[in-house]
Design an enzyme around this catalytic site. Sequence first.
Site, PDB file in Angstrom:
ATOM      1  N   LYS A 115      34.568  17.096  41.846  1.00 16.13           N
ATOM      2  CA  LYS A 115      34.968  17.241  40.623  1.00 16.13           C
ATOM      3  C   LYS A 115      35.123  16.263  39.660  1.00 16.13           C
ATOM      4  O   LYS A 115      35.368  16.851  38.397  1.00 16.13           O
ATOM      5  CB  LYS A 115      36.751  17.575  41.655  1.00 16.13           C
ATOM      6  CG  LYS A 115      36.610  19.061  42.707  1.00 16.13           C
ATOM      7  CD  LYS A 115      37.950  18.738  43.116  1.00 16.13           C
ATOM      8  CE  LYS A 115      37.756  20.509  44.214  1.00 16.13           C
ATOM      9  NZ  LYS A 115      38.774  19.913  45.442  1.00 16.13           N
ATOM     10  N   GLN A 126      44.519  17.270  47.525  1.00 13.29           N
ATOM     11  CA  GLN A 126      42.767  18.045  47.656  1.00 13.29           C
ATOM     12  C   GLN A 126      43.510  18.467  49.587  1.00 13.29           C
ATOM     13  O   GLN A 126      44.415  17.870  49.806  1.00 13.29           O
ATOM     14  CB  GLN A 126      42.721  17.148  48.046  1.00 13.29           C
ATOM     15  CG  GLN A 126      40.919  17.005  48.769  1.00 13.29           C
ATOM     16  CD  GLN A 126      40.086  17.853  48.388  1.00 13.29           C
ATOM     17  OE1 GLN A 126      40.273  18.541  47.060  1.00 13.29           O
ATOM     18  NE2 GLN A 126      39.171  19.675  49.148  1.00 13.29           N
ATOM     19  N   ASP A 148      45.347  25.183  40.647  1.00 13.77           N
ATOM     20  CA  ASP A 148      44.089  25.959  41.751  1.00 13.77           C
ATOM     21  C   ASP A 148      44.133  27.343  42.651  1.00 13.77           C
ATOM     22  O   ASP A 148      43.652  28.539  42.724  1.00 13.77           O
ATOM     23  CB  ASP A 148      44.549  25.510  42.788  1.00 13.77           C
ATOM     24  CG  ASP A 148      43.575  24.149  43.314  1.00 13.77           C
ATOM     25  OD1 ASP A 148      42.500  25.130  43.660  1.00 13.77           O
ATOM     26  OD2 ASP A 148      43.402  23.774  44.911  1.00 13.77           O
TER      27      ASP A 148
END
Length: 366
Positions: A126, A170, A193
């Site tokens: 990422k 995460q 997200d």
Amino acid sequence: MASMMFTDCSPSTTARLLPLGRSYGVLCLRRLVGPLHMGPLNPPSSFRILSVHSSSISSASPVVPTAAMATEASAKVIDGKSVAKQIRDEITAEVSRMKEAIGVTPGLAVILVGDRKDSATYVRNKKTACDSVGINSFEAHLPEDSSEGEVLKFISGFNDDPAVHGILVQLPLPSHMNEQKILNAVRIEKDVDGFHPLNIGRLAMRGREPLFVPCTPKGCIELLHRYGISIKGKSAVVIGRSNIVGMPAALLLQREDATVTVVHSRTKNPEEITRQADIIISAVGQPNMVRGSWIKPGAVIIDVGINPVEDAKSPRGYRLVGDVCYEEACKIASAVTPVPGGVGPMTIAMLLSNTLSSAKRTQNFK
């Protein structure tokens, strides 16, 4: 579905499922595989951007994605790598335009707890993706035995930091932590997200717009759009009902005016139901579960699954397969995503897109 045994649909290889770690419901090997080489096939030349919320990507001169014909098959290959590259190029241009116009650069913060190698790989990828498009990246790496309070403190700091426009925790978190509590602590305005209950609630309601859509299902719909595949009025089946992919994918298809059925582990006659679908999105993590007999001739298949199976002929000792038996699907479907090289590259591209959207919304930058 849960009772079905894995069978390899490749006649040349005996394979079995390898138990590997997961992250965000997708196996960690997604970012470790090499490129998929495919030749050109004249895909549609006119694309449009996902319309669930205002797009952060420029509509200038699209780069036409390449596709290929599968061996002994008629299905068009939906090339996620090519589409993802096009999207990243569009994001790069928009980030540069924003920086030159108002001096603001989008920023993405990632919080990693523990030392899982798969999670560390995802975070590293990422960061690399952010760097490639000009987005600033921030990282907080905490020990495995950190308390919830320590994690929440970092989330609070990023929530209040104007240089951070998106926050990603995460997953998975260590077992002693309350995942729901931690995810809910992320401000909805920075929930790139798309997992915040308010974002999911808005996604489910007619006349409401979520600030962000979960990245993997958003990428699935974007692939359909960019290949000119009509969704309105079509019969769609989503296999799997996870909060991360299946459920939001079904909601997105419904927003596109498809008639949607969700097939899950308690569904009776899943093969019969799936065979009625014009569009299939499969996200269950069961290798080669969807066989040719499940597929309506001419259906479009988006395969989210990515499953390593043992393969003595591979230099790595394994190969990756999807939920759908690719060899059989190519002979029946009109279009199909490969594994790897289909949905996988789209997930991070959509994360970058969401981060750019957040920065533009914060700055009221059009």
